[in-house]
Structure formats: C-alpha cells, structure tokens
Design a protein around this motif. Sequence first.
Motif, PDB file in Angstrom:
ATOM      1  N   ILE A  98       0.724  -1.293  -0.048  1.00  0.00           N
ATOM      2  CA  ILE A  98       0.187   0.072  -0.001  1.00  0.00           C
ATOM      3  C   ILE A  98       0.799   1.189   0.051  1.00  0.00           C
ATOM      4  N   PHE A  99       2.152   1.013   0.655  1.00  0.00           N
ATOM      5  CA  PHE A  99       3.001   2.307   0.656  1.00  0.00           C
ATOM      6  C   PHE A  99       4.083   2.507  -0.497  1.00  0.00           C
ATOM      7  N   HIS A 100       3.865   1.180  -1.268  1.00  0.00           N
ATOM      8  CA  HIS A 100       4.543   1.494  -2.871  1.00  0.00           C
ATOM      9  C   HIS A 100       4.196   2.767  -3.505  1.00  0.00           C
ATOM     10  N   VAL A 105      -4.002   5.093  -5.520  1.00  0.00           N
ATOM     11  CA  VAL A 105      -4.262   5.902  -4.454  1.00  0.00           C
ATOM     12  C   VAL A 105      -5.569   5.567  -3.645  1.00  0.00           C
ATOM     13  N   SER A 106      -6.492   5.018  -4.248  1.00  0.00           N
ATOM     14  CA  SER A 106      -7.694   4.611  -3.545  1.00  0.00           C
ATOM     15  C   SER A 106      -7.356   3.651  -2.447  1.00  0.00           C
ATOM     16  N   LEU A 178      -8.774  13.735  -1.444  1.00  0.00           N
ATOM     17  CA  LEU A 178      -8.329  14.125  -3.005  1.00  0.00           C
ATOM     18  C   LEU A 178      -8.200  15.611  -3.072  1.00  0.00           C
ATOM     19  N   LYS A 179      -8.679  16.393  -2.123  1.00  0.00           N
ATOM     20  CA  LYS A 179      -8.582  17.929  -2.123  1.00  0.00           C
ATOM     21  C   LYS A 179      -7.281  18.427  -1.555  1.00  0.00           C
ATOM     22  N   ILE A 184      -2.180  12.041   2.713  1.00  0.00           N
ATOM     23  CA  ILE A 184      -1.506  10.849   2.573  1.00  0.00           C
ATOM     24  C   ILE A 184      -0.266  10.607   2.137  1.00  0.00           C
ATOM     25  N   LYS A 185       0.292  11.662   2.428  1.00  0.00           N
ATOM     26  CA  LYS A 185       1.745  11.879   1.877  1.00  0.00           C
ATOM     27  C   LYS A 185       2.733  10.639   2.452  1.00  0.00           C
ATOM     28  N   ASN A 186       2.633  10.345   3.787  1.00  0.00           N
ATOM     29  CA  ASN A 186       3.257   9.268   4.400  1.00  0.00           C
ATOM     30  C   ASN A 186       2.851   8.041   4.102  1.00  0.00           C
TER      31      ASN A 186
END
Length: 213
Positions: A98-100, A105-106, A178-179, A184-186
Amino acid sequence: MGCFSSKKTKYTPGYEEPTVLASETSFSVSEVEALYELFKKLSRSIIDDGLIHKEEFQFALFRNRNKKNLFVDRIFDLFDIKRNGVVDFGEFVRSLSIFHPDAPVSEKIAFAFKLYDLRQTGFIERDELKEMVVALLHESDLILSEDYVETIVDKTYTDADTKGDGRIDQEEWKEFVLKNPSLIKNMTLPYLKDITLAFPSFVLNSEVPDSEV
C-alpha cells in the motif's frame, strides 16, 4: 546428512512464494525476494521466531521499542491482517504494498481511513481524529498548545464533514483527501520502488546492543 547442509529451505511462518505475492501487490518478484531478506532480519531483531512482533516493528520503523505510541499501534494492527498479534511474511508484503509509489491512491486513502478509525466503526469521529493528530505530533516531536490542536481538528472537521452529521464517513474522507493530498503523503515510501537497490541501507544495521536483546 551433509549433502543438503548448504541449502537452506526452512522458511519463516506465513511464507508465501514471491511469484504469488508479486501477482497480488505492486512489487516485482525480485522486490519480494529482497523484502524477504529484510523481513528475516526484522523478525529476528528482538525475538528470533520468524515473525514480526510489535516491539520489532516499532524499532524497525522508529528506532524505539519502548515508547508507546498510538500511531505505531494502529499501523501494526493494520499490518496484522490475521489479528493474531504478530506479522508474518505474507501480511508484511501485502500491507507494505500500500506504501509503494505505484499502489493505487484509492488503497492509500482506504488505509489512512482505517488508521484514523480507531474504534473501527466505519466512521472517523472527532475524538478519534484528535487522538491521531496528537499521536502524529508526538511522533514528530512537535509540541503544540491544546488550543492549536483543537483548531487543527475543528478546521479538518469543518472541511471534511460535508454532511454535517458530526462524523466523517469513507466517502467524505475520500473527497477530503483528494482535495488535500498531503494527508496521505506518508502513505508513500519512495524507496520501495527500488527496494532491491535501497534494501541494504534500509535493513537494520544491528543497532540493538546485545545487552538489550
């Protein structure tokens, strides 16, 4: 007895073939193989049983296995798919995928939602959001006043709770993230894209003194 001594075929508990894991994740077969070497090192760093315990997980991610942290607890709980208190190889690869950088993105948004949904009700409530904000600030060694933390939480809630029902559901969370993609950068670890190259520097370098093990 000696003819097979050079071939080690004993795998860790929960081992799955790299080809299988590669087909179900964002990793290539060679990346899964590199992750297995990493997994073996992590799973032996404190308790040598081929499984990652929370202390090993915390030390690997944060170089500290003594400080209780809600953020670490939640990440570990989400990696522990079988809910048995340890992380095996299959769980490790699937969760890490998931971190790849190439993971959808979802998936990252859904994982982040679960992270904040502390009581697993299917909603992020205000007190859950505040707990996670405080935990993340603490992990970053940022000390903010109670008033400032409340301001952050209030602003997030005002912007995210578009239905105005006092809780954030998955649909609202997705729109909000999404805005505000920095949320979710980390959820993306760039080195996972080149894990076969980054692997040597990422693996624990025997940083635990023998006296602590």
